[in-house]
Structures are given as structure tokens and as C-alpha cells.
Design an enzyme around this catalytic site. Structure first.
Site, PDB file in Angstrom:
ATOM      1  N   TYR A 134       0.829  -1.222  -0.084  1.00  7.16           N
ATOM      2  CA  TYR A 134       0.015   0.154  -0.054  1.00  7.16           C
ATOM      3  C   TYR A 134       0.936   1.202  -0.122  1.00  7.16           C
ATOM      4  O   TYR A 134       1.938   1.228  -0.565  1.00  7.16           O
ATOM      5  CB  TYR A 134      -1.029  -0.048   1.198  1.00  7.16           C
ATOM      6  CG  TYR A 134      -2.044   0.985   0.873  1.00  7.16           C
ATOM      7  CD1 TYR A 134      -2.927   0.719  -0.443  1.00  7.16           C
ATOM      8  CD2 TYR A 134      -2.472   1.830   1.907  1.00  7.16           C
ATOM      9  CE1 TYR A 134      -4.037   1.554  -0.679  1.00  7.16           C
ATOM     10  CE2 TYR A 134      -3.468   2.956   1.303  1.00  7.16           C
ATOM     11  CZ  TYR A 134      -4.462   2.637   0.097  1.00  7.16           C
ATOM     12  OH  TYR A 134      -5.182   3.520  -0.113  1.00  7.16           O
ATOM     13  N   GLU A 179     -13.601   5.169  -2.354  1.00  7.80           N
ATOM     14  CA  GLU A 179     -12.302   5.424  -2.262  1.00  7.80           C
ATOM     15  C   GLU A 179     -11.868   6.262  -3.351  1.00  7.80           C
ATOM     16  O   GLU A 179     -11.999   5.958  -4.543  1.00  7.80           O
ATOM     17  CB  GLU A 179     -11.633   4.235  -2.211  1.00  7.80           C
ATOM     18  CG  GLU A 179     -10.041   4.136  -1.705  1.00  7.80           C
ATOM     19  CD  GLU A 179     -10.023   4.622  -0.440  1.00  7.80           C
ATOM     20  OE1 GLU A 179      -8.959   5.317  -0.041  1.00  7.80           O
ATOM     21  OE2 GLU A 179     -10.746   4.310   0.627  1.00  7.80           O
ATOM     22  N   ASP A 180     -11.044   7.210  -2.906  1.00  8.71           N
ATOM     23  CA  ASP A 180     -10.393   8.330  -3.932  1.00  8.71           C
ATOM     24  C   ASP A 180     -11.285   8.616  -5.213  1.00  8.71           C
ATOM     25  O   ASP A 180     -10.814   8.867  -6.181  1.00  8.71           O
ATOM     26  CB  ASP A 180      -9.282   7.361  -4.393  1.00  8.71           C
ATOM     27  CG  ASP A 180      -8.180   7.352  -3.357  1.00  8.71           C
ATOM     28  OD1 ASP A 180      -8.379   7.867  -2.140  1.00  8.71           O
ATOM     29  OD2 ASP A 180      -6.817   6.923  -3.703  1.00  8.71           O
ATOM     30  N   ASP A 232     -13.755   6.286   3.224  1.00  8.56           N
ATOM     31  CA  ASP A 232     -12.688   6.061   3.821  1.00  8.56           C
ATOM     32  C   ASP A 232     -11.682   7.423   4.119  1.00  8.56           C
ATOM     33  O   ASP A 232     -10.954   7.805   4.720  1.00  8.56           O
ATOM     34  CB  ASP A 232     -11.727   5.043   3.566  1.00  8.56           C
ATOM     35  CG  ASP A 232     -10.634   4.771   4.385  1.00  8.56           C
ATOM     36  OD1 ASP A 232     -10.590   4.699   5.623  1.00  8.56           O
ATOM     37  OD2 ASP A 232      -9.341   4.731   3.750  1.00  8.56           O
ATOM     38  N   ASP A 233     -11.492   8.085   2.815  1.00  6.49           N
ATOM     39  CA  ASP A 233     -11.062   9.462   2.635  1.00  6.49           C
ATOM     40  C   ASP A 233     -11.523  10.314   3.742  1.00  6.49           C
ATOM     41  O   ASP A 233     -10.686  11.265   3.962  1.00  6.49           O
ATOM     42  CB  ASP A 233     -10.853   9.853   1.265  1.00  6.49           C
ATOM     43  CG  ASP A 233     -10.385   9.011   0.330  1.00  6.49           C
ATOM     44  OD1 ASP A 233      -9.246   8.497   0.490  1.00  6.49           O
ATOM     45  OD2 ASP A 233     -11.084   8.547  -0.803  1.00  6.49           O
ATOM     46  N   ASN A 268       0.184  11.659   0.784  1.00  2.99           N
ATOM     47  CA  ASN A 268       0.846  10.412   0.145  1.00  2.99           C
ATOM     48  C   ASN A 268       0.741  10.742  -1.170  1.00  2.99           C
ATOM     49  O   ASN A 268      -0.152  11.394  -1.917  1.00  2.99           O
ATOM     50  CB  ASN A 268      -0.072   9.242   0.544  1.00  2.99           C
ATOM     51  CG  ASN A 268       0.212   8.575   1.893  1.00  2.99           C
ATOM     52  OD1 ASN A 268       1.219   8.381   2.309  1.00  2.99           O
ATOM     53  ND2 ASN A 268      -0.760   8.373   2.719  1.00  2.99           N
TER      54      ASN A 268
END
Length: 546
Positions: free
Chosen positions: A100, A243-244, A266-267, A406
Site C-alpha cells: 500500500y 475510495e479516492d 474512507d478518505d 501520500n
């Protein structure tokens, strides 16, 4: 010369060697090889899982490029998932940065070049519209209890990567299995290909996605609605993790679907719980409670806005009003301070706008606002400079600095910089891992502040309870559970999060807390267990040859 064949010229495929869920490779026993007609297809020696893992680790450690390591492990997972998860689980500290963040970011940028085997589902808004349920039914496994889906709109801090974003759902679900023991056969990664506005991808002859401009507006919303409805039909009891997605889509979709199905982003929510847990841990070092913090958020995307939403909710639980809580959270985005006089703020930012003079100078904001903590999720590498962190150190005896962007190239500062620029007094966490830092005579090992401490346990807790909905209170409970896993010894090392080696213990604690809230709020469909921690631990998949 014609090729000599038997009466049936089609090759016989040894399914046991082609299905990564059942393949054992050299681990098949002599009896298995005879009964499954595998004799001669494998080298003579029968190896144990431990012996196979030793070979994998030796080969892996011979690789020096992180992307090569990623590709090697991906090939292993596609061949033998039991062996893959055995290696990962026994070496979590080493493996997490490979499978990851930060390596998955580079893998996504190169996805169309390193692609080898199918994994997950690619659903096209152009080729599959009107047939999404039919495409979902092509998934060869009978069950999908956890789905992670992306539209590739905002991959980490790298922006629009289109179909190349598939690396994120695959990586997230690997962590669901490794960290929380959710069986790999019930995990489904999905990339929604809605096109891309990344011209370099559309012009790349190797790009595997649709070469179309990114879908927007009503056509985009209609496609997402078809996808969500199809998921509810084909996999009615699944957990759906967004996600994203880019900022505009992420908040809108979360608001639209959070009350109608078991889903979360989740973000937004996972980052919020992780960040809140980090602040709880930091407060044990600084001696300040959450309600005493004054937080400057640098970056106003999903991560920091989700962080702030969670902090505000937690502060209200501690007795502050909504207005008092929001006043302790100040934002800067790419255009400067988020203030009420600005006319360019979308709704999800404007709720945090303060009545202050506008400025683009972060140092001025630090001197004026006097934050106890500065949180970076800007996606801009080196965003925190020496002047800024020195100012934080003048204002605070123990300044809190989180550089959460990230991959590593996007980190607002390095751990070494943070300690050097604050005379070793910083309380630090980062989204990507950094090596230990020695300042004067003291060595610090700041932990990685990553959502993998939260979402795997949340998913496990939802499954444990048979939850029908995900609430904000579940993420508050997850944050408390995660913070409680941080020991005094961790804090002494400058670590705000537990060591990665104990990730399954963290997942058990988070899962029990989430399941408990699900039962208390009436969202559970399964009978409550007397010992939720024991139930969570017993639910976990353990990679071994039966």
C-alpha cells in the site's frame, strides 16, 4: 508438419494451479498430487508454507526497487493467496509500505504498464451503461461482502488517474485481509471507468482505460446511481467503501447514500477517525485535551475536511458547542485562508469558513491563530518549511505536526525536518513512513498515521454486527479504540500509533467498538456477542494450508 494431438486437442487446465485461492504450488502433498492429477506438473519436493515463505522473502529482499517488490508480491497474490497473506501477515512492518502507501501510488501511475492478470471488476460508464448489474454478475465468486470502489478521480495526492486507480481498491482489500482477517474470497475491488481528464493518460498508447473525457453532471450521477442499485441487487448485504473520488463527488455521494445502504468514504471518515486518534495520543504527550486544541488544517480536501468533521463532533461530545468547536478549526487551501468573505467556496468548505481577513501567508496565519497543531493534507510536497515549523515551536512547547499527504513525494515535510526545525520538540506523524530520527542524543520512531489503522477494523465490526448502516458515532468509537491501543512505550518513542506488527489486535479493538455502536443504534441484524473482541478475533481468516 502438422501438430500431433489426441482426439480432443483442447488442453486440460489444472484448476488447482490456476485459482490463487486454492493453489498451494509446491505445498501440495504427494497424495494431493496423485488425486488431483498434478504429478509431474510440480517439482518433486513437497514444501511447507514456512519453507515457501522463506523463498519468497529471499527473492523479495533481493529486489531494490519498491515497484519491483510491489510487482513481485502482486504476482504472488495472483498465484497463491494463502502464501501471499502468510508472508504479509508475518512481516507487516516490512510489507505494508510495499503493498500500500507509498508504493501503491507509483504502481497506479504505472498501472497500464505493469498490468499482468485480471483482478476485480472494471465497469465502464461508456460500454456498460444500462448493463451494470449484468457485469457485476460476472464476478466468479458467489459472495462479495466488502466492495472497495473508486472512479480514479483523486488517487492519493496524484490526481486523476482514471482506470489506473484500480491499484487502490486492490490494495485496500489486501489490507482488509492482512490487518482484519476478512477472507480474500469475499472481497471485491471495483474501478468505475468514467473517463479521465488526464490528457497524458488518454494519449498514452498503453493506457488500458476509456479514452474519453471524464463524465460529469447528470450523466455521471445517473451512472453512479445505476451502479449502487446494481450492487444492492446483486450483493444486497455488502459493505460499500467509496475510495479516492474527487472532492465534489466524494461529499455528494456520501450524503446521498449514507442513509440508504451500508457505505462509507474512507478518505473522509476513515481519515477523520485516524486523525482524531492521533490527536488523542498527542494530547497524552502535550498534556492538552482535545477541547484545548487549536488546529490549523493546511489543505481543504476530503482528508482534512473529514478530519475536521470528526474533531468537531468529538469536541461537542466533550461539551463544546458546534460554533466553539468549529472556531478551533481553521483551514487554508490552495487559494489561502478559508474565510467568509471568499465567494469561491463550495458548500463542504464554507461550513468551516471563519470571519477573518484573507491571507495566503501561512506564517502570518500561524502567528495570528496560534495553533497547537498543524495538519497537512494538501498534496503539496514540502508545503511546511522551516519558517512555519519554527513558528509553531515558538508558540508551543510541544507543537503537533501531521504531514499526512501520500505518497512520500507529496509529504508536507519529512520527519527529520520536523524534528530539526522544532529543536526535537515536535509531536509528529506522517501519512508515509519515515525512518527513525536521531536529534541530539534522542532517537525517535514516529509512526505512520494511515487509515489502515481504521478501515479494516471498521469493516470487520460491520460484518460482525451485520450492520445495515454506518454512522459517524462508529468512527468516533473507532478513534477511541485505536488511541487506547497506543502504549506509554509507544509515546516515549514519539509514536502516536501502535506498531504495524500489532495491526490485527488494533482491528479487533476497532471492530468490537464499531459493532457495539451498531447494536446500540439499532443498525445490527445479528445477535450481539457477549465478548465482541473474542468474536472479532475468531472471525479472522488465518492463511494456512488445511
Amino acid at each position: 508438419m502438422a501438430r500431433i494431438t489426441g482426439s480432443d486437442s483442447s488442453p486440460r487446465v489444472a484448476a488447482e494451479l490456476c485459482d490463487p485461492l486454492i493453489n498451494r504450488g509446491t505445498g501440495f502433498s504427494a497424495d494431493d498430487r496423485r488425486t488431483r492429477q498434478l504429478e509431474g506438473l510440480l517439482p518433486p519436493r513437497v514444501e511447507s508454507l514456512v519453507e515457501q515463505a522463506a523463498r519468497v522473502l529471499s527473492n523479495l529482499r533481493d529486489q531494490h526497487n519498491p515497484l519491483d517488490k510491489y510487482s513481485y508480491l502482486s504476482a504472488l497474490r495472483d498465484e497463491n493467496e494463502t502464501l501471499f497473506y502468510h508472508v504479509v501477515l508475518d512481516n507487516l512492518e516490512e510489507m505494508l509500505p510495499i503493498i500500500y502507501t507509498p508504493t501503491v501510488g507509483e504502481a497506479c501511475t504505472q498501472w497500464s504498464r505493469i498490468y499482468e492478470r485480471p483482478r476485480g471488476l472494471y465497469i465502464s460508464a461508456f460500454a456498460h451503461r444500462g448493463r451494470v448489474a449484468e457485469v457485476l454478475e460476472n464476478w466468479p465468486r458467489p459472495q462479495a461482502s466488502v466492495i472497495v470502489v473508486t472512479d480514479g478521480g483523486r488517487i492519493l495526492g496524484l490526481g486523476d488517474l482514471g482506470a489506473n486507480g484500480m491499484g487502490i481498491p486492490i490494495g485496500k482489500l489486501s489490507l482488509y485481509t492482512a490487518c482484519a482477517g476478512i477472507a480474500p474470497e469475499i472481497c471485491l475491488p471495483i474501478a468505475l471507468d468514467v473517463g479521465t481528464d488526464n490528457a497524458s493518460l488518454r494519449n498514452d498508447p498503453l493506457y488500458l482505460g476509456e479514452r474519453q473525457a471524464r463524465l460529469t453532471g447528470a450523466p455521471y450521477d445517473e451512472f453512479i446511481e445505476e451502479f449502487v442499485s446494481a450492487v444492492q441487487t446483486v450483493f444486497p448485504e455488502t459493505i460499500l467503501q467509496f475510495e479516492d473520488f474527487n472532492n465534489a463527488s466524494a461529499f455528494r455521494l456520501l450524503d446521498r447514500y449514507s442513509n440508504t445502504l451500508c457505505c462509507f468514504n474512507d478518505d473522509v471518515q476513515g481519515t477523520g477517525a485516524m486523525g482524531l486518534a492521533g490527536l488523542y495520543s498527542a494530547g497524552r504527550i502535550t498534556g492538552q485535551g482535545l477541547a484545548e486544541q487549536r488546529i490549523l488544517f493546511v489543505g481543504a480536501g476530503e482528508a482534512n475536511l473529514g478530519f475536521a468533521r470528526t474533531v468537531v463532533a468529538a469536541m461537542q461530545h466533550e461539551g463544546l458547542s458546534a460554533a466553539q468547536s468549529k472556531a478551533r478549526c481553521l483551514f487554508m487551501d490552495s487559494r489561502g485562508l478559508v474565510v467568509t468573505s471568499r465567494t469561491d467556496l463550495p458548500a463542504w468548505k464554507s461550513v468551516f469558513a471563519q470571519d477573518r481577513a484573507h491571507t495566503t501567508d501561512t506564517r502570518t496565519v500561524i502567528e495570528d491563530f496560534a495553533p497547537t497543531a498543524i495538519i497537512g493534507a494538501s498534496g503539496v510536497g514540502a508545503r511546511f518549511d522551516e519558517d512555519m515549523l519554527s513558528a509553531m515551536a515558538r508558540i508551543n512547547h510541544r507543537p503537533i505536526v501531521f504531514a499526512l499527504s501520500n505518497p512520500t513525494s507529496k509529504a508536507e515535510c519529512t520527519a527529520e525536518q520536523a524534528f530539526a526545525w522544532t529543536q526535537g520538540r515536535v509531536v509528529f506523524a506522517s501519512g508515509s513512513p519515515f525512518p527513525p530520527v536521531t536529534y541530539e542524543t534522542q532517537t525517535y520512531s514516529p509512526g505512520q498515521g494511515n487509515n489502515f489503522y481504521v478501515f479494516p477494523g471498521v469493516g470487520l465490526g460491520l460484518l460482525l454486527a451485520g450492520a445495515t448502516q454506518v454512522s459517524d458515532e462508529m468512527f468516533l468509537a473507532a478513534a477511541h479504540a485505536l488511541a487506547d491501543c497506543v502504549s506509554a512505550a509507544d509515546l516515549e518513542q514519539g509514536r502516536l500509533f501502535p506498531p504495524a506488527a500489532g495491526m490485527r489486535d488494533v482491528a479487533v479493538a476497532v471492530a468490537a467498538a464499531v459493532a457495539d455502536v451498531a447494536h446500540a443504534q439499532g443498525y445490527a441484524t445479528r445477535q450481539p456477542e457477549q465478548d465482541l473482541c473474542a468474536a472479532a478475533a475468531s472471525y479472522m481468516y488465518v492463511p494456512h494450508y488445511s
